[in-house]
Design a protein around this motif. Structure first.
Motif, PDB file in Angstrom:
ATOM      1  N   LEU A   1     -10.443  14.647  -1.193  1.00 28.91           N
ATOM      2  CA  LEU A   1      -9.668  14.606  -2.425  1.00 28.91           C
ATOM      3  C   LEU A   1      -9.840  15.891  -3.226  1.00 28.91           C
ATOM      4  O   LEU A   1     -10.929  16.481  -3.250  1.00 28.91           O
TER       5      LEU A   1
ATOM      6  N   GLU B   1       0.816  -1.206   0.000  1.00 28.11           N
ATOM      7  CA  GLU B   1       0.000   0.000   0.000  1.00 28.11           C
ATOM      8  C   GLU B   1       0.859   1.269   0.000  1.00 28.11           C
ATOM      9  O   GLU B   1       0.415   2.334  -0.403  1.00 28.11           O
TER      10      GLU B   1
ATOM     11  N   LYS C   1      -8.198   2.447  -5.154  1.00 32.25           N
ATOM     12  CA  LYS C   1      -6.902   3.088  -5.380  1.00 32.25           C
ATOM     13  C   LYS C   1      -7.056   4.602  -5.314  1.00 32.25           C
ATOM     14  O   LYS C   1      -7.913   5.182  -5.974  1.00 32.25           O
ATOM     15  N   VAL C   2      -6.216   5.237  -4.487  1.00 31.74           N
ATOM     16  CA  VAL C   2      -6.263   6.694  -4.322  1.00 31.74           C
ATOM     17  C   VAL C   2      -4.855   7.249  -4.535  1.00 31.74           C
ATOM     18  O   VAL C   2      -3.892   6.794  -3.910  1.00 31.74           O
ATOM     19  N   MET C   3      -4.722   8.225  -5.420  1.00 30.00           N
ATOM     20  CA  MET C   3      -3.437   8.852  -5.665  1.00 30.00           C
ATOM     21  C   MET C   3      -3.083   9.779  -4.496  1.00 30.00           C
ATOM     22  O   MET C   3      -3.908  10.570  -4.035  1.00 30.00           O
ATOM     23  N   LEU C   4      -1.862   9.698  -4.024  1.00 28.08           N
ATOM     24  CA  LEU C   4      -1.437  10.505  -2.879  1.00 28.08           C
ATOM     25  C   LEU C   4      -1.557  11.998  -3.166  1.00 28.08           C
ATOM     26  O   LEU C   4      -1.953  12.775  -2.297  1.00 28.08           O
ATOM     27  N   LYS C   5      -1.227  12.395  -4.386  1.00 29.36           N
ATOM     28  CA  LYS C   5      -1.245  13.819  -4.727  1.00 29.36           C
ATOM     29  C   LYS C   5      -2.648  14.405  -4.690  1.00 29.36           C
ATOM     30  O   LYS C   5      -2.820  15.625  -4.584  1.00 29.36           O
ATOM     31  N   ASP C   6      -3.670  13.536  -4.766  1.00 25.73           N
ATOM     32  CA  ASP C   6      -5.050  14.018  -4.771  1.00 25.73           C
ATOM     33  C   ASP C   6      -5.622  14.198  -3.365  1.00 25.73           C
ATOM     34  O   ASP C   6      -6.663  14.827  -3.188  1.00 25.73           O
TER      35      ASP C   6
ATOM     36  N   PHE D   1      -4.041   2.056  -1.336  1.00 26.65           N
ATOM     37  CA  PHE D   1      -5.349   1.424  -1.461  1.00 26.65           C
ATOM     38  C   PHE D   1      -6.105   1.607  -0.156  1.00 26.65           C
ATOM     39  O   PHE D   1      -5.559   1.353   0.922  1.00 26.65           O
TER      40      PHE D   1
ATOM     41  N   ASP E   1       3.098   6.033  -5.882  1.00 23.85           N
ATOM     42  CA  ASP E   1       2.470   7.313  -5.556  1.00 23.85           C
ATOM     43  C   ASP E   1       0.982   7.153  -5.272  1.00 23.85           C
ATOM     44  O   ASP E   1       0.194   8.055  -5.507  1.00 23.85           O
ATOM     45  N   TYR E   2       0.607   6.000  -4.759  1.00 26.39           N
ATOM     46  CA  TYR E   2      -0.799   5.770  -4.438  1.00 26.39           C
ATOM     47  C   TYR E   2      -0.912   4.833  -3.238  1.00 26.39           C
ATOM     48  O   TYR E   2       0.058   4.176  -2.837  1.00 26.39           O
TER      49      TYR E   2
END
Length: 246
Positions: free
Chosen positions: A173, A137, A153-158, A144, A141-142
């Motif tokens: 987000l 996990e 799945k979630v992008m960290l930058k978002d 779960f 750059d993401y």
């Protein structure tokens, strides 16, 4: 790949049905079956078990109590669980012990196979990666997040900030009107997220440092949100702030 299973249920007919379903599923191997959770716990402590099909309402030791005991084990070999129960009110508790699925009695073989396939996919992913689940996990750059009975799945930058909400966390987000609601703890999120980008600033808030718009005294502004830095986290945030403005 063959998944080593046990079945636990105090109702003989239900136990026989689950055992039969396991035996007719090619990638499952029934190692043993038990009509009480205490015997099952003893077996798991002495033998390698990948997956337990577990009833909840049982005398002496309930299936949920057994699941909590197993969830508390620190070794990476602890078995995964698929609950088989006639009661739907235990769904949230199932999330808390990280159950793979929740089969509501009476269920068909088709429903059983769907849950078993989910378990197969889980173990296949483990097999392909030599790292632990947490390391998986943390990669790239993401992350779960467990949302209901699926991993999202979630992008960290978002991620702009994370907010505690009862037994859940709200993951806010960028450019999304509604946060993602995941049944996990703030401590787990804090451990999961990279420390160079995310910071705990309050017992109820973790922020993405890259999304800070402004800071006024002890209040962080991220979009329309105003997040207060609590006393317990003030020193670490001020250290970051001094580097930021310096």
């Amino acid at each position: 790949m063959t998944i080593k299973c046990i079945a636990v249920d105090d109702e003989p007919l239900a136990l026989d049905m689950v055992s039969k379903f396991i035996e007719q599923t090619s990638f499952l191997s029934l190692q043993s079956k038990f009509d009480n959770a205490i015997q099952a716990l003893g077996y798991v402590n002495q033998n390698e078990v990948d997956l337990i099909f577990l009833d909840i309402q049982m005398p002496d030791l309930s299936g949920m109590e057994l699941a909590r005991i197993l969830d508390g084990k620190t070794n990476s070999k602890k078995p995964k669980i698929i609950f088989t129960t006639a009661y739907n009110q235990f769904a949230v508790e199932g999330y808390k012990v990280d159950a793979l699925d929740y089969l509501l009695k009476p269920f068909s073989y088709e429903e059983f196979l769907k849950a078993a396939t989910k378990a197969y996919q889980f173990f296949e992913n483990q097999k392909k990666n030599t790292v632990t689940k947490v390391e998986i996990e943390k990669q790239a750059d993401y992350i779960f997040l467990k949302v209901e009975y699926q991993l999202v799945k979630v992008m960290l930058k978002d991620i702009t900030y994370i907010e505690a909400y009862k037994d859940y966390v709200k993951v806010h987000l960028k450019d999304k009107p509604n946060p993602v609601l995941s049944l996990t703890s703030m401590k787990s999120m804090e451990d999961l997220l990279p420390a160079d980008t995310f910071m705990r600033v309050h017992r109820s808030f973790i922020i993405n440092l890259d999304h800070i718009d402004s800071v006024s005294r002890n209040v962080i502004h991220i979009g329309n949100a105003q997040i207060v830095v609590s006393e317990n986290y003030k020193d670490s945030f001020m250290e970051f702030l001094n580097k930021w403005v310096g």
